[in-house]
Design an enzyme around this catalytic site. Structure first.
Site, short mmCIF file in Angstrom:
data_model
loop_
_atom_site.label_atom_id
_atom_site.label_comp_id
_atom_site.label_asym_id
_atom_site.label_seq_id
_atom_site.Cartn_x
_atom_site.Cartn_y
_atom_site.Cartn_z
N SER A 63 -9.44 3.70 3.53
CA SER A 63 -8.33 2.90 3.03
C SER A 63 -8.79 2.11 1.82
O SER A 63 -9.81 1.43 1.86
CB SER A 63 -7.84 1.95 4.13
N ASP A 104 3.64 1.39 11.83
CA ASP A 104 2.40 0.72 12.22
C ASP A 104 2.76 -0.59 12.90
O ASP A 104 2.88 -0.67 14.12
CB ASP A 104 1.54 0.51 10.97
N LYS A 133 -3.24 1.24 -0.60
CA LYS A 133 -2.37 0.11 -0.36
C LYS A 133 -1.45 -0.05 -1.58
O LYS A 133 -1.92 -0.03 -2.73
CB LYS A 133 -3.19 -1.17 -0.15
N GLU A 173 3.41 4.63 4.97
CA GLU A 173 3.21 3.77 6.14
C GLU A 173 3.93 2.43 6.00
O GLU A 173 3.78 1.75 4.99
CB GLU A 173 1.71 3.54 6.34
N LYS A 185 -6.17 6.59 1.68
CA LYS A 185 -4.92 5.82 1.82
C LYS A 185 -4.93 4.71 0.79
O LYS A 185 -5.89 3.93 0.70
CB LYS A 185 -4.80 5.22 3.23
N LYS A 228 -2.91 1.66 16.59
CA LYS A 228 -4.05 0.74 16.59
C LYS A 228 -4.11 0.15 17.98
O LYS A 228 -3.23 -0.62 18.37
CB LYS A 228 -3.87 -0.35 15.54
N GLY A 237 -7.17 1.32 11.69
CA GLY A 237 -8.25 0.38 11.90
C GLY A 237 -7.88 -1.02 11.46
O GLY A 237 -6.95 -1.21 10.67
N ASP A 295 0.32 2.96 1.99
CA ASP A 295 0.62 1.96 3.01
C ASP A 295 1.20 0.73 2.33
O ASP A 295 0.55 0.11 1.48
CB ASP A 295 -0.65 1.60 3.78
#
Length: 368
Positions: A135, A238, A163, A213, A161, A262, A290, A188
């Protein structure tokens, strides 16, 4: 079996670099660690909370109070036949799932060590290695982003991934896709958009993403069900999935095409396995997210990700991605095929480095 004693620790373990999302920035791991003692054995768990209520409502301070004042005294009063009993013991405790998960993880580790079973075998895992990705937080520029992602690709990561947030979404994603056309890529949003942004988010369909996400509110399922038909890219929920019930609602409403599990977010491994089974029955893939955990929490995540419906790479990168030195003596290392090996020893397999743990502990209490 009765838990005989509980040790709680608040830690501050620096990250190799700050981690920034659309809504917050983390400089270090501030988890609360849980150590359970019974029948001459011990088990370790991690409540991976941050310093502020930015991901969810819990913080290091609130989890510390809940564990010390409510959860630890409560579990000391309970006879446990197995780790699944922890969830039942906490049934009347509302929310505070990350705090609860710290004890639940430790119970799984404890029972595994007492039984001589690995956590993977206890959960029903089917793989000896799990696909993982990395990430990447918000960067200062697209050039900096390309440099960071390039380093991870060179290190062997096959899934990235990004952000994203308004003003840092379409162009960074385009830049990554143009540089690495075949990279497994997802984004995400950490709840930063609204349903009014549907047309803007639809531009991400052009980049052949695995998923988008949590684009909408952290506690929303309803509007995500409205957004998904407007996108070709699967929505992954999520923050919205905090229990098996929330997962059922999302699946029945068609609010997502993927679920990020998660285990700390849903209260522990028992609930996480229930969500896995529910999604598998519905034909919806899951992956393991995570929370920037130490090797203690990372070991629980890797074991969970060995279950059969975890068909997308997880956010459970190698330990060196986050820490110069972890608090375990057997940190996770990336395999050449972008996987992590699943521990096979009793319990979670995490072996705590007590000397270094003492160094990063900021507060400790013994209960019982």
């Amino acid at each position: 079996m009765r838990i005989e004693q509980i040790e709680l620790r608040r830690i501050e373990l620096p990250f190799v670099a700050p981690f920034e999302t659309s809504g917050w920035r983390e400089e270090a791991n501030h988890s609360v660690l849980v150590r359970l003692f019974a029948q001459g054995a011990e088990g370790w768990g991690e409540a991976p909370v941050g310093v502020g209520p930015w991901y969810n409502e819990e913080t290091s301070a609130t989890a510390w109070v809940m564990l010390r004042e409510i959860l630890a005294p409560l579990i000391l009063q309970v006879d446990l036949d197995g780790p699944e009993g922890v969830e039942a013991a906490f049934a009347r405790v509302r929310a505070n799932r990350m705090a609860r998960s710290g004890i639940e993880f430790a119970a799984w580790d404890l029972f595994g060590r007492l039984r001589g079973q690995s956590l993977t075998s206890m959960l029903g895992g089917t793989r000896m290695s799990v696909d993982v990705g990395v990430s990447v937080g918000v960067q200062s520029s697209i050039e900096a982003l390309l440099e960071v992602v390039g380093a991870y690709v060179a290190a062997g990561y096959q899934r990235v991934k990004l952000k994203i947030k308004p003003g840092w979404d379409i162009e960074p994603t385009r830049a990554i896709r143009e540089r690495w056309p075949d990279l497994r890529l997802q984004v995400d949003a950490n709840s930063i958009y609204t349903l009014a942004d549907a047309a803007h988010l639809a531009q991400l369909d052009a980049f052949n993403l695995l998923l988008i996400e949590q684009p909408l509110a952290h506690d929303d399922i309803f509007d995500h069900a409205k957004l998904q038909p407007q996108l070709r890219t699967p929505i992954c929920l999520d923050e919205s999935i905090v229990s098996p019930e929330h997962a059922r609602w999302a699946l029945e409403m068609g609010a997502c095409g993927v679920i990020n599990i998660k285990p700390s977010r849903v209260g522990g491994l028992t609930a996480a396995r229930q969500i896995h089974d529910m999604a598998q029955a519905a034909g919806v893939p899951v992956w393991c997210g995570g929370m920037l955990e130490t090797g203690i929490g990372r070991a629980a995540n890797v074991a969970l990700a060995s279950l059969p419906n975890f068909s997308l790479p997880g956010d459970i990168s190698a330990s060196e991605r986050y820490f110069k030195r972890d608090i375990v003596t057997n940190p996770f290392r990336l395999n050449p095929d972008s996987t992590l090996s699943v521990p096979t020893g009793p319990g979670s397999g995490a072996e705590v480095d007590m000397e270094y743990l003492e160094h990063v502990t900021v507060e400790k209490v013994i209960i019982g």
